[in-house]
Design a protein around this motif. Structure first.
Motif, PDB file in Angstrom:
ATOM      1  N   GLU A   1       5.134  14.225 -11.273  1.00 38.11           N
ATOM      2  CA  GLU A   1       5.893  14.274 -12.524  1.00 38.11           C
ATOM      3  C   GLU A   1       5.007  14.453 -13.756  1.00 38.11           C
ATOM      4  O   GLU A   1       5.505  14.500 -14.875  1.00 38.11           O
ATOM      5  N   GLY A   2       3.703  14.534 -13.528  1.00 36.62           N
ATOM      6  CA  GLY A   2       2.786  14.733 -14.638  1.00 36.62           C
ATOM      7  C   GLY A   2       2.533  13.493 -15.469  1.00 36.62           C
ATOM      8  O   GLY A   2       1.971  13.570 -16.573  1.00 36.62           O
ATOM      9  N   LYS A   3       2.912  12.340 -14.960  1.00 37.47           N
ATOM     10  CA  LYS A   3       2.714  11.084 -15.694  1.00 37.47           C
ATOM     11  C   LYS A   3       1.318  10.508 -15.463  1.00 37.47           C
ATOM     12  O   LYS A   3       0.878   9.627 -16.194  1.00 37.47           O
ATOM     13  N   VAL A   4       0.653  10.996 -14.435  1.00 34.02           N
ATOM     14  CA  VAL A   4      -0.696  10.534 -14.103  1.00 34.02           C
ATOM     15  C   VAL A   4      -1.654  11.700 -14.268  1.00 34.02           C
ATOM     16  O   VAL A   4      -1.411  12.804 -13.761  1.00 34.02           O
ATOM     17  N   ASP A   5      -2.749  11.479 -14.991  1.00 35.96           N
ATOM     18  CA  ASP A   5      -3.785  12.493 -15.159  1.00 35.96           C
ATOM     19  C   ASP A   5      -4.611  12.529 -13.877  1.00 35.96           C
ATOM     20  O   ASP A   5      -5.449  11.664 -13.634  1.00 35.96           O
TER      21      ASP A   5
ATOM     22  N   GLN B   1       3.266   5.886  -2.820  1.00 40.40           N
ATOM     23  CA  GLN B   1       4.432   6.665  -3.245  1.00 40.40           C
ATOM     24  C   GLN B   1       4.520   6.749  -4.767  1.00 40.40           C
ATOM     25  O   GLN B   1       4.872   7.795  -5.321  1.00 40.40           O
ATOM     26  N   GLU B   2       4.218   5.638  -5.443  1.00 42.07           N
ATOM     27  CA  GLU B   2       4.260   5.623  -6.905  1.00 42.07           C
ATOM     28  C   GLU B   2       3.203   6.569  -7.485  1.00 42.07           C
ATOM     29  O   GLU B   2       3.457   7.275  -8.468  1.00 42.07           O
ATOM     30  N   LEU B   3       2.022   6.567  -6.868  1.00 44.05           N
ATOM     31  CA  LEU B   3       0.952   7.450  -7.335  1.00 44.05           C
ATOM     32  C   LEU B   3       1.341   8.907  -7.136  1.00 44.05           C
ATOM     33  O   LEU B   3       1.182   9.740  -8.044  1.00 44.05           O
ATOM     34  N   GLN B   4       1.865   9.223  -5.965  1.00 45.77           N
ATOM     35  CA  GLN B   4       2.285  10.593  -5.678  1.00 45.77           C
ATOM     36  C   GLN B   4       3.378  11.051  -6.651  1.00 45.77           C
ATOM     37  O   GLN B   4       3.326  12.165  -7.176  1.00 45.77           O
TER      38      GLN B   4
ATOM     39  N   LYS C   1       0.830  -1.201   0.000  1.00 45.15           N
ATOM     40  CA  LYS C   1       0.000   0.000   0.000  1.00 45.15           C
ATOM     41  C   LYS C   1       0.868   1.255   0.000  1.00 45.15           C
ATOM     42  O   LYS C   1       0.607   2.199  -0.739  1.00 45.15           O
ATOM     43  N   GLU C   2       1.909   1.249   0.821  1.00 47.18           N
ATOM     44  CA  GLU C   2       2.795   2.395   0.901  1.00 47.18           C
ATOM     45  C   GLU C   2       3.544   2.598  -0.419  1.00 47.18           C
ATOM     46  O   GLU C   2       3.708   3.728  -0.887  1.00 47.18           O
ATOM     47  N   THR C   3       3.973   1.484  -1.041  1.00 47.25           N
ATOM     48  CA  THR C   3       4.663   1.570  -2.330  1.00 47.25           C
ATOM     49  C   THR C   3       3.740   2.143  -3.398  1.00 47.25           C
ATOM     50  O   THR C   3       4.136   3.026  -4.174  1.00 47.25           O
TER      51      THR C   3
ATOM     52  N   LEU D   1      -7.385   9.182  -0.128  1.00 44.70           N
ATOM     53  CA  LEU D   1      -8.198   8.008  -0.439  1.00 44.70           C
ATOM     54  C   LEU D   1      -7.319   6.778  -0.602  1.00 44.70           C
ATOM     55  O   LEU D   1      -7.585   5.718  -0.025  1.00 44.70           O
ATOM     56  N   GLU D   2      -6.255   6.915  -1.371  1.00 44.76           N
ATOM     57  CA  GLU D   2      -5.353   5.784  -1.634  1.00 44.76           C
ATOM     58  C   GLU D   2      -4.682   5.300  -0.365  1.00 44.76           C
ATOM     59  O   GLU D   2      -4.510   4.094  -0.147  1.00 44.76           O
ATOM     60  N   GLN D   3      -4.305   6.237   0.492  1.00 47.75           N
ATOM     61  CA  GLN D   3      -3.580   5.877   1.701  1.00 47.75           C
ATOM     62  C   GLN D   3      -4.457   5.178   2.736  1.00 47.75           C
ATOM     63  O   GLN D   3      -3.964   4.367   3.523  1.00 47.75           O
ATOM     64  N   ASN D   4      -5.750   5.450   2.706  1.00 44.11           N
ATOM     65  CA  ASN D   4      -6.622   4.961   3.771  1.00 44.11           C
ATOM     66  C   ASN D   4      -7.637   3.904   3.363  1.00 44.11           C
ATOM     67  O   ASN D   4      -8.255   3.299   4.231  1.00 44.11           O
TER      68      ASN D   4
END
Length: 256
Positions: free
Chosen positions: A74-78, A66-69, A61-63, A251-254
């Motif tokens: 970096e603008g790779k995720v809309d 971090q990847e999402l953040q 979950k933590e990984t 949301l992702e973290q919890n």
């Protein structure tokens, strides 16, 4: 030689006592029913397996968080595409998501001057959309309400959210903390000075119901962040990206 023998007596005595204690323990275990010993062993292994799975789940979950953040930064995720299967209930502050064209109008279930009591006005719409994630953002108008006779702010809020869950029982619920107004705005309208009190109730409500609490304290800097329009209450368009990121990461973290 006599002195040597005397020095050996104490270690020998301790060794004999240790062996005797071990023998008693072994006999005690052997005296237990075989099924009891087996059951205890199985329970121990089960606990270790569950612990290992929980630890792995937390690390994954933590990984992922971090990847999402990193992807957002970096603008790779809309960022706003992540809200495609979400709606937000709220007041004029939440309306900014549609006014500034971040969310589709149909996914912003909000009104100017709205309080938590307005939630039930949107039940048909939210049922039609049937989103996976439902966000709530109220408070700036709620702090002037008198809800003691109704059981308090958190009780009324909870009852309204439960009405939504009756229509969308599988949805994940995420409730935003109330973002404070500026000190200047509070000076003009002292009722906005109840943010900490109301947020404590909202957080407790979320914990009791297993809902996600989105803490906006850091991004608003308790009213000191440069995010406000001239009235000190509503937000500049640029803030909505920051707010949306905080919501999706919270949301992702919890979430389970």
């Amino acid at each position: 030689m006599k002195k040597t023998k005397r020095r050996l007596k104490k270690p020998v005595k301790i060794a004999l006592i240790s062996i005797a204690c071990l023998a008693v323990c072994i006999l005690g275990i052997l005296a237990l029913p075989r099924n009891t010993v087996l059951s205890q062993g199985q329970e121990y292994l089960k606990q270790q397996e569950e612990k290992a799975v929980d630890d792995l789940s937390e690390k994954l979950k933590e990984t992922k968080y971090q990847e999402l953040q990193q992807g957002i930064d970096e603008g790779k995720v809309d960022l706003f595409a992540l809200f495609d299967d979400a709606v937000i209930f709220g007041d004029s502050r939440a309306m900014g998501f549609s006014v500034y064209h971040f969310f589709p109008d149909s996914h912003v279930l909000a009104d100017s001057g709205a309080t938590v009591e307005y939630i039930s006005n949107w039940l048909d719409q939210v049922e039609t959309i049937n989103p996976t994630y439902i966000f709530f953002s109220y408070g700036v108008n709620d702090m002037g309400m008198q809800l003691d006779d109704a059981g308090g702010y958190d009780k009324v809020y909870q009852e309204q959210i439960q009405k939504v869950l009756e229509r969308c029982p599988d949805a994940t619920i995420a409730v935003n903390s109330i973002i404070p107004a500026t000190d200047e705005a509070v000076a003009e309208s002292p009722r906005w000075n109840k943010v900490d009190e109301y947020n404590a109730k909202v957080k407790s409500m979320c914990q009791e119901n297993g809902w996600i609490y989105i803490d906006n304290t850091e991004i608003s800097q308790n009213g000191d962040a440069p995010i406000y329009q001239a009235d000190g209450v509503h937000f500049l368009p640029s803030f909505y990206t920051t707010w949306a990121e905080n919501m999706i990461l919270g949301l992702e973290q919890n979430k389970n």
